[in-house]
Design an enzyme around this catalytic site. Sequence first.
Site, PDB file in Angstrom:
ATOM      1  N   TYR A 126      34.451  46.407  33.670  1.00  0.00           N
ATOM      2  CA  TYR A 126      33.459  45.332  33.583  1.00  0.00           C
ATOM      3  C   TYR A 126      32.788  45.300  32.208  1.00  0.00           C
ATOM      4  O   TYR A 126      31.791  44.618  32.018  1.00  0.00           O
ATOM      5  CB  TYR A 126      32.403  45.489  34.681  1.00  0.00           C
ATOM      6  CG  TYR A 126      32.944  45.199  36.055  1.00  0.00           C
ATOM      7  CD1 TYR A 126      34.052  45.875  36.539  1.00  0.00           C
ATOM      8  CD2 TYR A 126      32.368  44.242  36.879  1.00  0.00           C
ATOM      9  CE1 TYR A 126      34.576  45.620  37.783  1.00  0.00           C
ATOM     10  CE2 TYR A 126      32.876  43.983  38.132  1.00  0.00           C
ATOM     11  CZ  TYR A 126      33.978  44.675  38.580  1.00  0.00           C
ATOM     12  OH  TYR A 126      34.493  44.413  39.827  1.00  0.00           O
ATOM     13  N   LYS A 173      40.986  57.170  41.118  1.00  0.00           N
ATOM     14  CA  LYS A 173      42.449  57.024  41.052  1.00  0.00           C
ATOM     15  C   LYS A 173      42.923  57.904  39.891  1.00  0.00           C
ATOM     16  O   LYS A 173      43.682  57.478  39.011  1.00  0.00           O
ATOM     17  CB  LYS A 173      42.799  55.543  40.834  1.00  0.00           C
ATOM     18  CG  LYS A 173      44.264  55.213  40.994  1.00  0.00           C
ATOM     19  CD  LYS A 173      44.694  55.055  42.430  1.00  0.00           C
ATOM     20  CE  LYS A 173      46.186  54.877  42.532  1.00  0.00           C
ATOM     21  NZ  LYS A 173      46.690  54.799  43.899  1.00  0.00           N
ATOM     22  N   ASP A 206      42.797  54.144  47.339  1.00  0.00           N
ATOM     23  CA  ASP A 206      43.580  53.454  48.374  1.00  0.00           C
ATOM     24  C   ASP A 206      43.424  54.157  49.719  1.00  0.00           C
ATOM     25  O   ASP A 206      43.219  53.511  50.757  1.00  0.00           O
ATOM     26  CB  ASP A 206      45.063  53.292  47.973  1.00  0.00           C
ATOM     27  CG  ASP A 206      45.588  54.445  47.135  1.00  0.00           C
ATOM     28  OD1 ASP A 206      44.816  55.374  46.842  1.00  0.00           O
ATOM     29  OD2 ASP A 206      46.771  54.426  46.776  1.00  0.00           O
ATOM     30  N   ASP A 230      32.750  47.903  43.398  1.00  0.00           N
ATOM     31  CA  ASP A 230      32.597  46.482  43.712  1.00  0.00           C
ATOM     32  C   ASP A 230      33.434  46.138  44.945  1.00  0.00           C
ATOM     33  O   ASP A 230      32.959  45.523  45.909  1.00  0.00           O
ATOM     34  CB  ASP A 230      33.075  45.678  42.488  1.00  0.00           C
ATOM     35  CG  ASP A 230      32.667  44.219  42.561  1.00  0.00           C
ATOM     36  OD1 ASP A 230      31.981  43.842  43.529  1.00  0.00           O
ATOM     37  OD2 ASP A 230      33.040  43.449  41.654  1.00  0.00           O
ATOM     38  N   ASP A 234      32.109  45.650  49.225  1.00  0.00           N
ATOM     39  CA  ASP A 234      32.313  44.459  50.063  1.00  0.00           C
ATOM     40  C   ASP A 234      33.132  44.802  51.302  1.00  0.00           C
ATOM     41  O   ASP A 234      32.881  44.272  52.392  1.00  0.00           O
ATOM     42  CB  ASP A 234      33.006  43.345  49.266  1.00  0.00           C
ATOM     43  CG  ASP A 234      31.996  42.538  48.457  1.00  0.00           C
ATOM     44  OD1 ASP A 234      30.898  43.067  48.186  1.00  0.00           O
ATOM     45  OD2 ASP A 234      32.305  41.394  48.082  1.00  0.00           O
TER      46      ASP A 234
END
Length: 335
Positions: A126, A173, A206, A230, A234
């Site tokens: 970002y 990750k 994941d 982010d 959600d």
Amino acid sequence: MTHPITLIPGDGIGPEVADATVRAVEATGAAVEWERMDAGAKALAETGELLPKAVFQSLQRTHVGLKGPTATPVAGGHKSINVTLRKRLELYINFRPVRTLPGLKTRFQDVPIDMVIFRENTEDLYSGLEHEVVKDVVESLKIITRTASIRIARATFQFARREGRKKVTAVHKANIMKLSDGLFLRCCREVAAECSEISYQELIVDNACMQLVMRPETFDVLLLPNLYGDIVSDLAAGLVGGLGIVPGANLGEKDAVFEAVHGTAPDIAGQGKANPTALMQSAALMLTHLGEREAGQRLQHAIEKVYAEGELLTADVGGQASTSEFTDAVIANLR
Ligand code: NAI
């Protein structure tokens, strides 16, 4: 002591949920004083600025904001208000508690979910550093620094300690992004080692997503870099009924902006149908942040009681009540 608060009602349903929240906060009896500021599409039309300077000047005085959703024009190169606020005020923590509301029908209604998400809010993918290397090849830079990783990890463990939480799960990750996520993980481990009373776990992003859907009740506090944070926040909101109800906060060393994470809902704006739960729960967090913990808890319990009774809910959560009927019910529970 009276707490000054910068109130940014925003666009669409923003003013409706903000007015409802102001009424509920005032009904707690907490001494607050609102500085009402326009930002978003309305401010752009009236002042030519999406985020007028007056908003920052107010936040510099109050150090605390309560923000409804704002519309960001898709074209025209306007920067998102939320991103600008986070960067300018150095709000490096994105804090989102995700809890089952009593009585609310969701796919996971029988599973008691109570997790808190700490998302790094200033860097990662970002950072906005993108360029075209040659035609049709684009590079986007993922920035991870020790400074930002350590400070979000510290904030997470400090919260876990203060609130008596048992476990922090760092999400990464690093098996693929060995340098960037590897640095983030090393910082998390370093801080975890200073807090041996809190159990520490690591999950690859994941796998974390699958576990969140299959066993959401096993999560306590999550610690993530910006992009995974982010997405995962959600996903987590979806487990307890969606973005329309979960609260959020952007926190820095000096300043804090509490916000509903849903959008301006143009399809229902001005119809008295909006659900103010997200902004009200954000306001409950804000009261606690201001040192008005008792008022914050009473507001939270008053909202939960309306859900537990299930009679005066808004249409988005299966009820028929208007914004003001729901708000009146919350206020009745506060008295
Ligand atoms: P949205 O969240 O506004 O709407 C999605 C759906 O959820 C709509 O059907 C809407 O009616 C419903 N909904 C959302 N909040 C609700 C509430 N409190 N009560 C009842 N129903 C609710 O998302 P959308 O349509 O993608 O975005 C619309 C506008 O909002 C865009 O201009 C976007 O830029 C802006 N936006 C602003 C955000 C912010 O300021 N934090 C976040 C997301 C979008």
